[in-house]
Write an enzyme that holds these catalytic residues in place. Structure first.
Site, mmCIF file in Angstrom:
data_model
loop_
_atom_site.group_PDB
_atom_site.id
_atom_site.type_symbol
_atom_site.label_atom_id
_atom_site.label_comp_id
_atom_site.label_asym_id
_atom_site.label_seq_id
_atom_site.Cartn_x
_atom_site.Cartn_y
_atom_site.Cartn_z
ATOM 1 C CG HIS A 1 -1.939 1.203 0.874
ATOM 2 N ND1 HIS A 1 -2.914 1.261 -0.099
ATOM 3 C CD2 HIS A 1 -1.865 2.446 1.385
ATOM 4 C CE1 HIS A 1 -3.421 2.471 -0.145
ATOM 5 N NE2 HIS A 1 -2.806 3.213 0.748
ATOM 6 C CG HIS B 1 -8.505 1.219 -7.833
ATOM 7 N ND1 HIS B 1 -8.880 2.480 -7.437
ATOM 8 C CD2 HIS B 1 -7.501 0.849 -6.995
ATOM 9 C CE1 HIS B 1 -8.130 2.857 -6.408
ATOM 10 N NE2 HIS B 1 -7.274 1.886 -6.124
ATOM 11 C CG PHE B 2 -3.916 -1.150 -10.596
ATOM 12 C CD1 PHE B 2 -3.189 -1.240 -11.762
ATOM 13 C CD2 PHE B 2 -4.352 -2.314 -9.986
ATOM 14 C CE1 PHE B 2 -2.914 -2.472 -12.329
ATOM 15 C CE2 PHE B 2 -4.085 -3.555 -10.543
ATOM 16 C CZ PHE B 2 -3.366 -3.626 -11.725
ATOM 17 C CG HIS B 3 -4.651 0.198 -15.790
ATOM 18 N ND1 HIS B 3 -4.700 -1.024 -15.166
ATOM 19 C CD2 HIS B 3 -3.579 0.151 -16.625
ATOM 20 C CE1 HIS B 3 -3.710 -1.787 -15.614
ATOM 21 N NE2 HIS B 3 -3.008 -1.092 -16.504
ATOM 22 N NE ARG C 1 -5.889 -7.981 -9.966
ATOM 23 C CZ ARG C 1 -5.120 -7.401 -9.030
ATOM 24 N NH1 ARG C 1 -5.540 -7.280 -7.788
ATOM 25 N NH2 ARG C 1 -3.939 -6.939 -9.335
ATOM 26 N NE ARG C 2 -3.320 -10.919 -8.936
ATOM 27 C CZ ARG C 2 -4.176 -10.821 -7.929
ATOM 28 N NH1 ARG C 2 -5.257 -11.589 -7.875
ATOM 29 N NH2 ARG C 2 -3.957 -9.936 -6.970
ATOM 30 C CE1 TYR D 1 -2.498 6.868 -1.136
ATOM 31 C CE2 TYR D 1 -2.029 5.681 0.880
ATOM 32 C CZ TYR D 1 -2.941 6.202 -0.013
ATOM 33 O OH TYR D 1 -4.276 6.061 0.206
HETATM 34 FE FE1 HAS Z 1 -5.833 1.713 -4.492
HETATM 35 C C1 HAS Z 1 -5.982 -1.718 -4.880
HETATM 36 C C2 HAS Z 1 -7.924 1.524 -1.807
HETATM 37 C C3 HAS Z 1 -5.551 5.137 -3.999
HETATM 38 C C4 HAS Z 1 -3.171 1.787 -6.655
HETATM 39 N N1 HAS Z 1 -4.782 0.309 -5.577
HETATM 40 C C5 HAS Z 1 -5.010 -1.052 -5.596
HETATM 41 C C6 HAS Z 1 -4.053 -1.687 -6.468
HETATM 42 C C7 HAS Z 1 -3.226 -0.694 -6.936
HETATM 43 C C8 HAS Z 1 -3.708 0.556 -6.375
HETATM 44 C C9 HAS Z 1 -2.021 -0.862 -7.845
HETATM 45 O O1 HAS Z 1 -8.977 -0.651 0.073
HETATM 46 C C10 HAS Z 1 -4.014 -3.169 -6.816
HETATM 47 C C11 HAS Z 1 -3.005 -3.950 -6.069
HETATM 48 C C12 HAS Z 1 -3.029 -5.396 -6.518
HETATM 49 O O2 HAS Z 1 -2.341 -5.716 -7.498
HETATM 50 O O3 HAS Z 1 -3.769 -6.181 -5.947
HETATM 51 N N2 HAS Z 1 -6.645 3.070 -3.188
HETATM 52 C C13 HAS Z 1 -7.480 2.787 -2.172
HETATM 53 C C14 HAS Z 1 -7.842 4.021 -1.470
HETATM 54 C C15 HAS Z 1 -7.183 5.031 -2.103
HETATM 55 C C16 HAS Z 1 -6.412 4.432 -3.167
HETATM 56 C C17 HAS Z 1 -8.743 4.138 -0.285
HETATM 57 N N3 HAS Z 1 -4.622 3.175 -5.200
HETATM 58 C C18 HAS Z 1 -4.655 4.509 -4.867
HETATM 59 C C19 HAS Z 1 -3.606 5.210 -5.558
HETATM 60 C C20 HAS Z 1 -2.931 4.255 -6.300
HETATM 61 C C21 HAS Z 1 -3.582 2.992 -6.072
HETATM 62 C C22 HAS Z 1 -3.343 6.689 -5.437
HETATM 63 C C23 HAS Z 1 -1.761 4.387 -7.210
HETATM 64 C C24 HAS Z 1 -1.127 5.475 -7.483
HETATM 65 N N4 HAS Z 1 -6.809 0.204 -3.560
HETATM 66 C C25 HAS Z 1 -7.570 0.336 -2.451
HETATM 67 C C26 HAS Z 1 -7.991 -1.007 -1.988
HETATM 68 C C27 HAS Z 1 -7.438 -1.935 -2.866
HETATM 69 C C28 HAS Z 1 -6.692 -1.143 -3.834
HETATM 70 C C29 HAS Z 1 -8.832 -1.350 -0.838
HETATM 71 C C30 HAS Z 1 -7.562 -3.471 -2.816
HETATM 72 C C31 HAS Z 1 -8.712 -3.926 -3.620
HETATM 73 C C32 HAS Z 1 -8.764 -5.420 -3.711
HETATM 74 O O4 HAS Z 1 -9.837 -5.972 -3.424
HETATM 75 O O5 HAS Z 1 -7.786 -6.072 -4.105
HETATM 76 C C33 HAS Z 1 -7.218 6.509 -1.696
HETATM 77 O O6 HAS Z 1 -5.916 6.944 -1.426
HETATM 78 C C34 HAS Z 1 -7.872 7.408 -2.693
HETATM 79 C C35 HAS Z 1 -8.058 8.825 -2.152
HETATM 80 C C36 HAS Z 1 -8.308 9.811 -3.265
HETATM 81 C C37 HAS Z 1 -9.229 10.775 -3.253
HETATM 82 C C38 HAS Z 1 -9.364 11.693 -4.451
HETATM 83 C C39 HAS Z 1 -8.892 13.127 -4.186
HETATM 84 C C40 HAS Z 1 -8.894 13.910 -5.455
HETATM 85 C C41 HAS Z 1 -7.936 14.800 -5.862
HETATM 86 C C42 HAS Z 1 -8.055 15.445 -7.226
HETATM 87 C C43 HAS Z 1 -8.621 16.850 -7.193
HETATM 88 C C44 HAS Z 1 -8.827 17.312 -8.582
HETATM 89 C C45 HAS Z 1 -8.798 18.607 -9.003
HETATM 90 C C46 HAS Z 1 -9.005 18.885 -10.451
HETATM 91 C C47 HAS Z 1 -8.558 19.749 -8.092
HETATM 92 C C48 HAS Z 1 -10.141 10.992 -2.114
HETATM 93 C C49 HAS Z 1 -6.757 15.135 -5.028
HETATM 94 C C50 HAS Z 1 -10.398 19.472 -10.687
HETATM 95 C C51 HAS Z 1 -10.826 19.177 -12.057
HETATM 96 C C52 HAS Z 1 -12.091 19.194 -12.530
HETATM 97 C C53 HAS Z 1 -12.344 18.926 -13.970
HETATM 98 C C54 HAS Z 1 -13.282 19.426 -11.683
HETATM 99 CU CU CU Z 2 -3.893 -0.129 -0.827
#
Ligand code: HAS
Ligand code: CU
Length: 555
Positions: free
Chosen positions: A226, A377-379, A442-443, A230
Site C-alpha cells: 500500500h 482502479h489502478f489504471h 483479473r490476472r 503512495y
Molecule cells: Fe488503491 C488496490 C484503496 C488510492 C493503486 N490500488 C489497488 C491496487 C493498486 C492501487 C495498484 O482498500 C491493486 C493492487 C493489486 O495488485 O492487488 N486506493 C485505495 C484508497 C485510495 C487508493 C482508499 N490506489 C490509490 C492510488 C494508487 C492505487 C493513489 C496508485 C497510485 N486500492 C484500495 C484497496 C485496494 C486497492 C482497498 C484493494 C482492492 C482489492 O480488493 O484487491 C485513496 O488513497 C484514494 C483517495 C483519493 C481521493 C481523491 C482526491 C482527489 C484529488 C483530485 C482533485 C482534482 C482537481 C481537479 C482539483 C479521495 C486530489 C479538478 C478538475 C475538474 C475537472 C473538476
Molecule cells: Cu492499498
C-alpha cells in the site's frame, strides 16, 4: 532563496546527468512495458493469440514489473533527486556518489529480475505471491533494486540534512521536504518486502528450506504494497502542490497545509495493508476492521489536497477577474502542456479515488476483489493520474536538464498525447470497472470458462479494453517521440524548473513539521499497533507451509 531570480535557478549539471540516467531507464521501461500491455488486451479480447510460445502470464509479469516497479521507481528517484538539487542549491559530491551507486545497483537488480522473467523462470506477476515460486536470481534482483533505492534515496536525505544544518531554525524548501518524506516512507515500507524476499522467498527458492508460510509473506508484501502506491502518488502531489501554481501564474494556497498532508501520508500509509487482504482467511476480522479505519484516515490528506488545489485555482481565477462558481475554470492556461497534462491526471483522480474508497469498504470489496475492477482502479490512479503527471513533469524537466526548449510543436503534441491517453483509458479502465462488477476475473488470460453464459457477458467489455489498449499504445509512441526529442533533438535553450511560492510568505511553516523524531515515533507506534498482534497470531496459528508451484508454461 532569492525568489525574483528563481526562474533562472538551474539544477547543477552534474545532478542533471544522474536525473537523466534515471529517466532513460524509466522511459525504456515504458516502451517495453507498454508493448506488453497492448498484447495483453489483445489476448484477452479472445481475437488473437501470442506467437512463438510466449505466455500470457509472462508478458503480464513483464508489464507489471516494468510499469509498476521499474518506470515508477526510476522516474521518482530521478525527479526527486532533481527537485532536491534545485531547491537546496545542489548535492554534495558524497551525495551524488551515493546517488550513482544506488542507480547502478538498482539497474543491475532490474536486469537480473528481467532476465529471469524473459527465460520464463519467474512468471509470478508484479506481486510475486507465494506459493508461486520464481528462480532465486529473480528474488536476488529484487533485493538489489530495494537496496539500490535506499542508497539512491540516501542522497536526497544527505542533502536535506546539510541544508538544515546550514539554515538552522528555518523550514526547509517545500519540494525538498516533500521528497524526503516520500523517501523516508519508502524506506520504512520496503523493510517489509525486503524481509519476505530475504528471509522467506530467497532461501525457499534456493532449496534451503522446503516450504514457505504464505500468509506471512503476503502480509509482509502488503505492508509494503500500500505505501508503494503512495510512493507513486506523492511525487505527483509534489507537482500539484508546489509546481502547478507557478505554471498557471498563481500561488500555493498554503505551504503548511501541504506539509501537514505529507506528514499524514507518512503516518497513515503503512498500517493499512490488510485492505488488500480483506478476503484472506487467517487474519482476525477485528484487525482488518482497525486497518480499514486507518485506511479511511489516509483518505483525509487526499481530500486536503483536492481542497487546496481548488483553492489555488479559484484564487488565481479571481485575481484574473473570473466570477461565479466556475469562472476560474475558463482562465486556466489550457494551451500549456505543462499544466493541462497533469490537470487531466487530477481530474481522473476524482473517480479514481472514489473507486479506492469503494475498495476500502469491506462489504463492497467482497464484490470487486480479484475482479478486473481492481485493475481498472489502478489504471486510473497509477496509470492515469500519476503517469500523466509524470509525463507533464518530464515535458519541462527533461529540456531543463538537457539545456533545450519545449517547442510549440512539441507542446501541441504533448497536449494531443494527453487527450489520446485520456480517451484510451476511458475505454480501457471504464470497461474494466464494468466487467469487474459483472464478476470478470483479473490476472487471467481470455476467460470463457468453457463457454459459460456468464463469461459470454464479459466479452464485449474485453473487446472495449483491446480498443482502449490500442489507443493507449499510440499514446505511448507519442510520449516516446516527445521524450527523445526533448532529450536529444529539441533546440538548445533554457527551460524553467517552475517552483511556486506560498500565498502568504509571512506565515512561516511551523518547525514541528521537521521534527523527525516525533513523526517517525508516531509512525512506528501506529505500525506496531496495527500489525504486532495479528502478526503473532498469523505465525502462531500457521497452517503447514507450502511447497513452491510453477503454474506457467515453460519454453
Ligand atoms: Fe488503491 C488496490 C484503496 C488510492 C493503486 N490500488 C489497488 C491496487 C493498486 C492501487 C495498484 O482498500 C491493486 C493492487 C493489486 O495488485 O492487488 N486506493 C485505495 C484508497 C485510495 C487508493 C482508499 N490506489 C490509490 C492510488 C494508487 C492505487 C493513489 C496508485 C497510485 N486500492 C484500495 C484497496 C485496494 C486497492 C482497498 C484493494 C482492492 C482489492 O480488493 O484487491 C485513496 O488513497 C484514494 C483517495 C483519493 C481521493 C481523491 C482526491 C482527489 C484529488 C483530485 C482533485 C482534482 C482537481 C481537479 C482539483 C479521495 C486530489 C479538478 C478538475 C475538474 C475537472 C473538476
Ligand atoms: Cu492499498
Amino acid at each position: 532563496m532569492v525568489t525574483s531570480t528563481a526562474a533562472k535557478v538551474k539544477v547543477d549539471p552534474r545532478d542533471a546527468k544522474l536525473s537523466m540516467a534515471h529517466f532513460f531507464v524509466a522511459f525504456s521501461a515504458l516502451a517495453l512495458g507498454g508493448l506488453m500491455g497492448l498484447l495483453q488486451t489483445l489476448v484477452r479480447s479472445g481475437k488473437w493469440e501470442l506467437p512463438w510460445g510466449i505466455d500470457y502470464y509472462q508478458i503480464l509479469t513483464v508489464h507489471g514489473v516494468l510499469m509498476g516497479l521499474v518506470l515508477t521507481t526510476f522516474f521518482i528517484m530521478g525527479f526527486q533527486y532533481a527537485a532536491v538539487s534545485r531547491t537546496t542549491g545542489g548535492h554534495s559530491n558524497a551525495a551524488r556518489r551515493s546517488g550513482w551507486i544506488g542507480f547502478w545497483v538498482m539497474l543491475v537488480g532490474t536486469l537480473m529480475a528481467a532476465t529471469m522473467v524473459l527465460l520464463k523462470e519467474a512468471s509470478v506477476l508484479y506481486t510475486f505471491y507465494a506459493p508461486l515460486k520464481a528462480h532465486w536470481i529473480f528474488y536476488l534482483g529484487l533485493t538489489f533494486v530495494i537496496v539500490g533505492s535506499w542508497i539512491d534515496g540516501a542522497a536526497q536525505i544527505m542533502t536535506y540534512a546539510r541544508w538544515r544544518r546550514n539554515n538552522p531554525g528555518k523550514p526547509s524548501p517545500l519540494l525538498s521536504f516533500m521528497a524526503v518524506i516520500n523517501t523516508v516512507m519508502w524506506i520504512i515500507a520496503t523493510l517489509g518486502v525486503a524481509a519476505t524476499v530475504l528471509f522467506q522467498l530467497l532461501p525457499w527458492s534456493l532449496g534451503l528450506v522446503p516450504t514457505v508460510n504464505v500468509l506471512v509473506s503476503r502480509t509482509l508484501f502488503w505492508y509494503f504494497g500500500h505505501p508503494l502506491v503512495y510512493f507513486w502518488l506523492l511525487p505527483a502531489y509534489m507537482c500539484w502542490y508546489a509546481i502547478i501554481p507557478k505554471i498557471i501564474g498563481g500561488k500555493i494556497f498554503s505551504d503548511s497545509l501541504a506539509r501537514l498532508s505529507f506528514i499524514l501520508f507518512l503516518l497513515f500509509s503503512i498500517p493499512v495493508g490488510f485492505h488488500h487482504q480483506l478476503t484472506e482467511p487467517g487474519i482476525d476480522p477485528a484487525w482488518k476492521f482497525l486497518q480499514v479505519i486507518l485506511t479511511f484516515m489516509v483518505i483525509i490528506p487526499s481530500l486536503m489536497t483536492a481542497f487546496s488545489l481548488f483553492a489555488t485555482f479559484e484564487r488565481y481565477g479571481r485575481s484574473k477577474g473570473a466570477t461565479g462558481l466556475f469562472g476560474w475554470f475558463k482562465v486556466l492556461p489550457w494551451g500549456d502542456a505543462r499544466f493541462i497534462v497533469p490537470f487531466i491526471g487530477m481530474a481522473a483522480f476524482i473517480p479514481a479515488g472514489a473507486g479506492g474508497i469503494i475498495n476500502a469498504s469491506n462489504q463492497m470489496d467482497q464484490v470487486v476483489h480479484n475482479t478486473i475492477w481492481v485493475t481498472g482502479h489502478f489504471h486510473l490512479t497509477a496509470a492515469t493520474s500519476v503517469v500523466l503527471t509524470f509525463f507533464g513533469i518530464s515535458y519541462w524537466l527533461v529540456p531543463h536538464l538537457t539545456g533545450r526548449k519545449l517547442t510549440k510543436a512539441m507542446n501541441k503534441l504533448a497536449i494531443i498525447q494527453a487527450w489520446v491517453w485520456f480517451i484510451g483509458m476511458a475505454f480501457m479502465s471504464g470497461a474494466m470497472h464494468f466487467q469487474g462488477l459483472l464478476g470478470g476475473p483479473r490476472r487471467s488470460a481470455f476467460s470463457t470458462y468453457g463457454g459459460s453464459e456468464q463469461a459470454a457477458e464479459w466479452i464485449p467489455y474485453q473487446i472495449a479494453q483491446a480498443v482502449g489498449g490500442t489507443i493507449l499504445f499510440l499514446g505511448i509512441i507519442l510520449v516516446l517521440i516527445i521524450f527523445v526529442n526533448l532529450a536529444f533533438f529539441a533546440p538548445k535553450g533554457e527551460e524553467e524548473f517552475p517552483v511556486a511560492e506560498a500565498e502568504n510568505l509571512e506565515e512561516k511553516a511551523p518547525m514541528v513539521f521537521e521534527n523527525w523524531k516525533l513523526w517517525l515515533g508516531i509512525a512506528a507506534a501506529l505500525i506496531l499497533f496495527a500489525y504486532t498482534i495479528p502478526f503473532i497470531d498469523i505465525i502462531q496459528d500457521a497452517p503447514p507451509g507450502s511447497k513452491g508451484f510453477q503454474t506457467w508454461s515453460k519454453w
